[in-house]
Design a protein around this motif. Sequence first.
Motif, short mmCIF file in Angstrom:
data_model
loop_
_atom_site.label_atom_id
_atom_site.label_comp_id
_atom_site.label_asym_id
_atom_site.label_seq_id
_atom_site.Cartn_x
_atom_site.Cartn_y
_atom_site.Cartn_z
N GLN A 15 45.91 21.51 -20.69
CA GLN A 15 45.10 23.46 -21.33
C GLN A 15 45.69 24.85 -20.76
O GLN A 15 45.26 25.48 -21.87
CB GLN A 15 43.52 23.75 -20.92
N ILE A 16 45.94 24.71 -20.40
CA ILE A 16 46.88 25.76 -19.57
C ILE A 16 47.79 26.49 -20.03
O ILE A 16 47.81 27.21 -20.89
CB ILE A 16 46.84 25.94 -17.80
N VAL A 17 49.39 25.17 -20.62
CA VAL A 17 50.25 26.04 -20.92
C VAL A 17 50.48 25.98 -22.83
O VAL A 17 50.69 26.49 -23.55
CB VAL A 17 51.25 24.56 -20.78
N SER A 18 49.12 25.09 -22.84
CA SER A 18 48.48 24.89 -24.58
C SER A 18 48.53 26.24 -25.71
O SER A 18 48.82 26.29 -27.09
CB SER A 18 47.13 24.28 -24.84
N LYS A 19 48.17 27.25 -24.30
CA LYS A 19 47.48 28.30 -24.60
C LYS A 19 49.18 29.46 -25.59
O LYS A 19 48.64 30.39 -26.35
CB LYS A 19 46.25 29.38 -24.08
N ALA A 20 50.00 28.76 -25.32
CA ALA A 20 51.57 29.38 -25.28
C ALA A 20 51.64 28.51 -27.30
O ALA A 20 53.28 28.63 -26.68
CB ALA A 20 52.55 29.40 -24.85
N LYS A 135 41.39 40.26 -14.08
CA LYS A 135 40.98 39.07 -15.27
C LYS A 135 39.77 40.48 -15.24
O LYS A 135 39.79 40.64 -16.27
CB LYS A 135 39.98 38.40 -14.07
N GLU A 136 39.33 41.62 -14.63
CA GLU A 136 38.72 42.59 -14.33
C GLU A 136 39.30 43.41 -15.00
O GLU A 136 38.29 44.21 -16.08
CB GLU A 136 38.02 42.94 -12.83
N VAL A 137 40.04 44.02 -14.87
CA VAL A 137 41.06 45.54 -15.54
C VAL A 137 41.40 44.90 -17.58
O VAL A 137 40.81 45.84 -17.88
CB VAL A 137 41.58 45.65 -14.93
N ILE A 138 41.39 43.20 -17.34
CA ILE A 138 41.54 42.72 -18.60
C ILE A 138 40.31 43.30 -19.46
O ILE A 138 40.36 43.86 -20.43
CB ILE A 138 42.76 41.64 -18.86
N SER A 203 43.93 36.25 -19.54
CA SER A 203 42.81 36.22 -18.57
C SER A 203 42.17 34.89 -18.62
O SER A 203 41.36 34.61 -18.29
CB SER A 203 42.06 37.46 -18.90
N LYS A 204 42.16 34.09 -19.39
CA LYS A 204 41.21 32.44 -19.49
C LYS A 204 41.42 31.41 -18.80
O LYS A 204 40.86 31.38 -18.41
CB LYS A 204 42.29 32.50 -20.92
N ILE A 205 42.88 32.00 -18.44
CA ILE A 205 43.72 31.01 -17.20
C ILE A 205 43.82 31.40 -15.66
O ILE A 205 42.92 30.66 -14.98
CB ILE A 205 45.49 31.02 -16.98
N LEU A 206 43.22 33.10 -15.17
CA LEU A 206 42.27 33.39 -13.91
C LEU A 206 41.38 32.48 -13.35
O LEU A 206 40.30 32.81 -14.07
CB LEU A 206 42.68 34.79 -13.81
N SER A 207 41.51 32.24 -12.34
CA SER A 207 40.40 31.79 -11.41
C SER A 207 38.85 32.80 -11.42
O SER A 207 38.06 33.11 -11.34
CB SER A 207 40.34 31.46 -10.72
#
Length: 369
Positions: A15-20, A135-138, A203-207
């Motif tokens: 799922q993580i790498v699928s984003k690319a 994550k917040e600043v994004i 941002s989606k991947i960061l915990s």
Amino acid sequence: MKIVCTKSSLLSGVQIVSKAVPSKTTMSILECILVDTRNGEIKLTANDMELGIETIIDGEIIEKGMIALDAKIFLEIVRKLPDSDIMIETNDSYKTTITCEKAKFNIIGKSGEDFSFLPEIERNDSIVLSQFTLKEVIRQTIFSIADNDNNKLMTGELFEISDDSLKVVSLDGHRISIRKIALKNSYNDKKVVVPGKTLNEISKILSGDMDKDVNLYFTDKHILVEFDRTIVVSRLIEGEYFNINQMLSSDYETKVKINKKELLDCIDRATLLVKEGDKKPIIIDIKDGSMELKMNSTVGSMDEEIDIAKEGKDLMIGFNPKFLIDSLRVIEDEEVDLYMVNPKAPCFIRNSEESYIYVILPVNFTTVN
């Protein structure tokens, strides 16, 4: 190649790498995820030539090797397998067998040698901040990037490092979002423009964990983001970013201090009367001690008053309500200060330290009776 890993570990990695993985491409190899175990660890990689993601997952390597598997099929198979150990086995003709309990899939992979590996980035001078902060600043700025390519620079965000502070800026021609963050250490000055797509995916991947760090590395052409056991490499947007300081002003004729939640809730209620696609402004009438908000549409009309503390002149001004909502939603303060000059000039929402500045252009309106 032959490996065994748990479903949860494999699914998380895929799922993580699928984003690319690109949604459209003329190069079929880019539609694949590379599974590479040659260096004694199970590494998954996807790359669309602009953005590449690599992550390492837990598992047992029985036989080393590598294979490129169609990302869509691979993800769906892993997602729908039972919650148990999964074995992936390949042969010399790239036939790949995926087994889990009594389920067995045979798919044809591609040679890993044909895969486009991520560019080698030298990792010198990393900028360190917490996963939570990044994550917040994004989240606090990404909504005001432009979503079309008319001006490529507007589709990205400026990351400006100066000594021990990071400034992140986004703009779309109607509004500007600025956030300033204090860093733990001091760094050399740097200015880069990171694509909005890259930031969205990161941002989606960061915990978002306060206790876990992210390392950012920059070259002239790329940004490398490293966290947990994942690496994201992205091209930067080239070109000179807009001179933001020219667009900022500390002059004002009217200053309003207002409860943020009251203002946000009121604008939110007003938008109930706006149909999708309608561009109806919210009209704000500022007088001593009160702010009246009015909305008039084909559906109906509404007006509501909120108590305020005002300095300066009375003012009537109109805004796109969505732009106000986007900015107010990401401000944590209980009260916000709005600075305005006249009905044609931008409104500034900022705190005294200027750790955030949101600039919103007003819109023309006809007075609501």
